[in-house]
Design an enzyme around this catalytic site. Structure first.
Site, PDB file in Angstrom:
ATOM      1  N   CYS A   1      19.284  -4.347  -3.537  1.00 29.61           N
ATOM      2  CA  CYS A   1      18.534  -4.383  -4.789  1.00 29.61           C
ATOM      3  C   CYS A   1      17.020  -4.336  -4.537  1.00 29.61           C
ATOM      4  CB  CYS A   1      18.814  -5.679  -5.535  1.00 29.61           C
ATOM      5  SG  CYS A   1      20.548  -5.969  -5.840  1.00 29.61           S
TER       6      CYS A   1
ATOM      7  N   ARG B   1      16.260   1.910  -0.434  1.00 26.40           N
ATOM      8  CA  ARG B   1      16.975   0.686  -0.052  1.00 26.40           C
ATOM      9  C   ARG B   1      18.460   0.768  -0.409  1.00 26.40           C
ATOM     10  NH1 ARG B   1      13.299  -3.860   0.173  1.00 26.40           N
ATOM     11  NH2 ARG B   1      14.883  -5.266  -0.641  1.00 26.40           N
TER      12      ARG B   1
ATOM     13  N   TRP C   1      22.148  -3.004  -6.374  1.00 22.95           N
ATOM     14  CA  TRP C   1      23.215  -2.626  -5.441  1.00 22.95           C
ATOM     15  C   TRP C   1      24.315  -3.643  -5.679  1.00 22.95           C
ATOM     16  CZ3 TRP C   1      25.767  -4.468  -0.999  1.00 22.95           C
ATOM     17  CH2 TRP C   1      26.339  -3.486  -0.174  1.00 22.95           C
TER      18      TRP C   1
ATOM     19  N   ASN D   1      17.281 -10.338  -6.991  1.00 19.40           N
ATOM     20  CA  ASN D   1      17.898  -9.830  -5.755  1.00 19.40           C
ATOM     21  C   ASN D   1      18.552 -11.011  -5.071  1.00 19.40           C
ATOM     22  OD1 ASN D   1      16.596  -7.495  -6.293  1.00 19.40           O
ATOM     23  ND2 ASN D   1      15.220  -7.573  -4.532  1.00 19.40           N
ATOM     24  N   GLY D   2      19.714 -10.780  -4.481  1.00 15.72           N
ATOM     25  CA  GLY D   2      20.371 -11.862  -3.740  1.00 15.72           C
ATOM     26  C   GLY D   2      21.678 -12.241  -4.414  1.00 15.72           C
TER      27      GLY D   2
ATOM     28  N   GLU E   1      25.583   4.624  19.177  1.00 15.98           N
ATOM     29  CA  GLU E   1      24.576   4.929  18.160  1.00 15.98           C
ATOM     30  C   GLU E   1      24.755   6.348  17.613  1.00 15.98           C
ATOM     31  OE1 GLU E   1      22.697   3.379  16.342  1.00 15.98           O
ATOM     32  OE2 GLU E   1      21.088   4.711  15.728  1.00 15.98           O
TER      33      GLU E   1
ATOM     34  N   LYS F   1      25.406   7.162  13.682  1.00 12.76           N
ATOM     35  CA  LYS F   1      24.547   8.084  12.900  1.00 12.76           C
ATOM     36  C   LYS F   1      25.415   9.120  12.191  1.00 12.76           C
ATOM     37  CE  LYS F   1      21.641   6.398  12.584  1.00 12.76           C
ATOM     38  NZ  LYS F   1      21.296   5.161  13.213  1.00 12.76           N
TER      39      LYS F   1
ATOM     40  N   GLU G   1      27.546   7.647   9.282  1.00 14.04           N
ATOM     41  CA  GLU G   1      26.712   7.210   8.149  1.00 14.04           C
ATOM     42  C   GLU G   1      26.321   8.344   7.217  1.00 14.04           C
ATOM     43  OE1 GLU G   1      23.557   3.821   8.963  1.00 14.04           O
ATOM     44  OE2 GLU G   1      23.528   5.334  10.526  1.00 14.04           O
TER      45      GLU G   1
ATOM     46  N   HIS H   1      42.232   4.318  28.075  1.00  5.32           N
ATOM     47  CA  HIS H   1      42.990   3.155  27.614  1.00  5.32           C
ATOM     48  C   HIS H   1      43.362   3.280  26.140  1.00  5.32           C
ATOM     49  CE1 HIS H   1      42.292   1.188  31.416  1.00  5.32           C
ATOM     50  NE2 HIS H   1      41.007   1.506  31.302  1.00  5.32           N
TER      51      HIS H   1
ATOM     52  N   LYS I   1      19.370   0.049   2.778  1.00  5.79           N
ATOM     53  CA  LYS I   1      18.428   0.030   3.902  1.00  5.79           C
ATOM     54  C   LYS I   1      18.241  -1.372   4.443  1.00  5.79           C
ATOM     55  CE  LYS I   1      15.571   1.781   6.799  1.00  5.79           C
ATOM     56  NZ  LYS I   1      16.225   2.439   7.948  1.00  5.79           N
TER      57      LYS I   1
HETATM   58  C1  F6R Z   1      22.092   2.253  10.854  1.00  7.26           C
HETATM   59  C2  F6R Z   1      21.412   1.237  10.111  1.00  7.26           C
HETATM   60  C3  F6R Z   1      22.023  -0.113  10.018  1.00  7.26           C
HETATM   61  C4  F6R Z   1      20.971  -1.167  10.401  1.00  7.26           C
HETATM   62  C5  F6R Z   1      21.530  -2.573  10.181  1.00  7.26           C
HETATM   63  C6  F6R Z   1      20.553  -3.631  10.626  1.00  7.26           C
HETATM   64  O1  F6R Z   1      21.440   3.468  10.794  1.00  7.26           O
HETATM   65  O2  F6R Z   1      20.360   1.457   9.587  1.00  7.26           O
HETATM   66  O3  F6R Z   1      23.145  -0.209  10.823  1.00  7.26           O
HETATM   67  O4  F6R Z   1      20.615  -0.965  11.723  1.00  7.26           O
HETATM   68  O5  F6R Z   1      21.824  -2.748   8.827  1.00  7.26           O
HETATM   69  O6  F6R Z   1      19.366  -3.533   9.922  1.00  7.26           O
HETATM   70  P1  F6R Z   1      18.031  -4.204  10.446  1.00  7.26           P
HETATM   71  O7  F6R Z   1      17.655  -3.535  11.712  1.00  7.26           O
HETATM   72  O8  F6R Z   1      17.051  -3.970   9.348  1.00  7.26           O
HETATM   73  O9  F6R Z   1      18.335  -5.653  10.656  1.00  7.26           O
END
Ligand code: F6R
Length: 611
Positions: free
Chosen positions: A2, A27, A73, A99-100, A484, A488, A491, A507, A606
């Site tokens: 949010c 976000r 959100w 928010n929260g 990673e 990516k 996502e 395995h 985000k």
């Molecule tokens: C992946 C991504 C998420 C964040 C995770 C932690 O591309 O963006 O997996 O890495 O939500 O977020 P932070 O780093 O803000 O604690």
């Protein structure tokens, strides 16, 4: 997650709030709304994008110099018009954005229903504003006092902003656990969940602390703690420019941020690394160097991409400092009653600095007496403020939901830390220390060179975009890079992708391999090189499609691979910073070719401020 934007001052509030909500779109959200005071309270809200809300409001009289706005959100209650914020009290005098999560809202709701309150939606936020209304009525007190009393009863995390029809010149905000920034202009104030809606109007900001309440008029800001004592606001200067939060000619923020990496890595190292002089200066580490030197154990807590950075750091720290390292998902660590001993140091890694799981994990370790070291990108964020000490990554605002430049900046900073501690501790041979400083210094240039692969990778993306699954494999320092790469891809392209340690393949995952499965190997020259060639052969023998990231000039692997991505040579310890770049580009291009909104992938947020 949010987002909140609010305004009070001499301008029209609606355009400021609308633009601010657009800036917060990154976000992640599923509905949006605004409330204005214009001959009474007007609340407009809608499921969908901010642009749809804007269409709804075209032609309406939005004249008001005070207002609140929100992108939601969904947590409690599905995303729909009635659950969208702002929410309004039963008497239609108070309206709130939040928010929260209010964890005990069901109990409060039950009590309010007994007192005759009726609710139109399913959210905890609507309960909170009715609760404030009820306290105001019962106690015959001001809105400010009613909010204070209500928040004492509330369990959970929140930032709220309340607009009161009877106090049309005042906004009241409060926070616990979710961020709130107040921008200070001349005769005006801007409120937002982060600085991006504020930066084009003012650079002077106050980060509201937990348990603080702000009473805001156009020309006055009063901060109070939960005991109603006035606090002196700590005014800070924002060091971000508007250009940093705009696309600057790129099709997407994600692409812009991938291409910014030579600069952002340079910025992470600037003023900290002097390879010629053989020094690393990390101001945030200064008072804690001895704690690290004598540490019995380092525990890294993080989520998602930041957790992957932690995994790379495990290899770096164990090699260079000889301190045992454990890397934990913050969400598991916080609930596990972990053993924390004297001499343990917690490193929390977070781009946003607001990730709820990471924040709570570090808070609980702090209570048990651990030293907490934060590595954050967002200056003034909750995690940076909860840490005893820390280092900022200085990657600049990351708007694309998929983390890219923050990851490489985290790796650069973690590498600097491991080098500094190892050097002070005497656990790195001096020659190796100096060699690694030069390796690190050369990284921005090598990343620049790697980015020239963009067109070739776009072609590869075209070839593989219709695959249903991908496997990403690496060993040693390249194992977290494989994880990673897979994250990516899933996502932003919604293709199922798994990352594995290459030797683990036999395995289980090897059962997936057939002529339809692309397998991406990260196989640059390192201590595992010969071993990973065997793994490539195992996939080839089963007709898997093999895509390999190799060191430039590799003579062995190209003959085994369907596609090869050649990256500049680098020491294995710093190579992850380079090797992840083609994987970011591959994911980006596949996502774009499939027609997805790569900057705002479905269901993702985000900054994940709920557990
Ligand atoms: C992946 C991504 C998420 C964040 C995770 C932690 O591309 O963006 O997996 O890495 O939500 O977020 P932070 O780093 O803000 O604690």
């Amino acid at each position: 997650m949010c987002g909140i934007v609010a305004y009070i001052g001499h301008r029209q509030a609606y355009p400021v709030i609308l633009k601010g909500l657009k800036r917060l779109e990154y976000r992640g959200y599923d509905s949006a709304g605004v409330a204005m005071l214009n001959n009474g309270l007007h609340v407009y809200k809608k499921k969908g994008k901010v642009a749809e809300l804007e269409d709804l409001l075209t032609g309406k009289d939005m004249n008001s110099s005070i207002g609140i706005g929100h992108t939601r959100w969904a947590t409690h209650g599905e995303p729909n018009d009635k659950n969208a914020h702002p929410h309004t009290s039963g008497d239609k005098k108070l309206t709130i954005v939040h928010n929260g999560i209010i964890e005990n809202y069901l109990q409060i709701k039950k009590e309010l229903i007994q007192r005759g309150h009726q609710f139109s939606g399913d959210t905890d936020t609507e309960v909170l504003i009715h609760f404030i209304e009820e306290i105001k009525k019962q106690n015959q007190c001001s809105t400010e006092e009613a909010i204070r009393v209500a928040l004492k009863r509330v369990v959970g995390a929140y930032v709220i902003v309340v607009l009161d029809v009877d106090n049309p010149d005042t906004l009241i905000a409060a926070r616990k656990g979710s961020p709130l920034v107040i921008g200070i202009g001349k005769g005006e104030h801007f409120l937002a969940s982060d600085a991006s809606p504020i930066v084009e109007y003012t650079k002077e900001v106050v980060f509201v602390n937990d348990y603080e309440m702000a009473i805001i008029k156009a020309d006055e800001l009063i901060l109070k703690n939960s005991s109603n004592e006035i606090q002196t606001p700590y005014i800070q200067k924002l060091d971000i420019e508007l250009a940093a939060i705009e696309k600057s000619g790129y099709d997407h923020f994600m692409l812009k941020e991938i291409f910014e990496q030579p600069q952002t890595i340079f910025d992470s190292l600037r003023g900290r690394l002097d390879a010629k002089g053989g020094t690393v200066i990390l101001g945030g580490l200064r008072e804690y160097t001895t704690s690290f030197e004598s540490a019995q154990r380092i525990i890294i807590v993080a989520c998602g991409t930041s957790w992957h950075a932690g995994l790379v750091a495990e290899y770096m720290f164990e090699e260079l400092t000889r301190i045992p390292v454990e890397v934990e998902y913050a969400s598991e660590f916080r609930y596990r009653n972990p053993v924390i001993r004297e001499g343990d140091i917690i490193i929390a890694i977070s781009q946003s600095g607001e990730t709820a799981d990471t924040l709570v994990a570090m808070e609980s370790a702090k209570e048990k007496g651990a030293v907490i070291f934060g590595i954050c990108n967002v200056v003034g964020s909750s995690i940076s403020r909860t840490s005893h000490a820390g280092v900022y990554t200085h990657a600049g605002p990351e708007i694309g939901v998929a983390s890219t430049k923050a990851f490489t900046a985290q790796l650069a900073v973690l590498c600097l830390m491991a080098l500094k501690i190892g050097h002070e501790k005497g656990s790195i041979p001096h020659k190796r220390y100096l060699q690694l400083l030069h390796e690190l210094e050369a990284i921005p240039e090598k990343v620049e060179e790697t980015l020239k692969l963009n067109d070739a990778i776009k072609k590869m993306a075209e070839k593989y975009k219709n695959a249903h699954d991908f496997l990403y494999l690496g060993r040693g320092y390249n194992f977290p890079v494989a994880l990673e790469g897979a994250l990516k891809l899933k996502e932003i392209s919604y293709i199922h992708a798994e990352g594995y340690a290459a030797a683990e393949m036999k395995h289980g995952p090897i059962a997936l391999v057939d002529e339809n499965l692309p397998v991406v190997f990260v196989a640059t020259k390192d201590a595992y090189y010969e071993k990973i060639i065997s793994n490539i052969q195992e996939v080839k023998a089963r007709k898997g499609k093999v895509i390999v990231v190799v060191t430039q000039g590799d003579k062995n692997i190209p003959a085994l691979a369907d596609d090869v991505i050649e990256v500049p040579e680098a020491d294995e310890l710093v190579a992850p910073i380079i090797n992840v770049i083609p994987l970011q580009l591959l994911a980006y291009h596949i996502g774009v070719l499939k027609g997805y909104d790569v900057d705002k992938p479905r269901n993702l947020a985000k900054s994940v401020t709920v557990e």
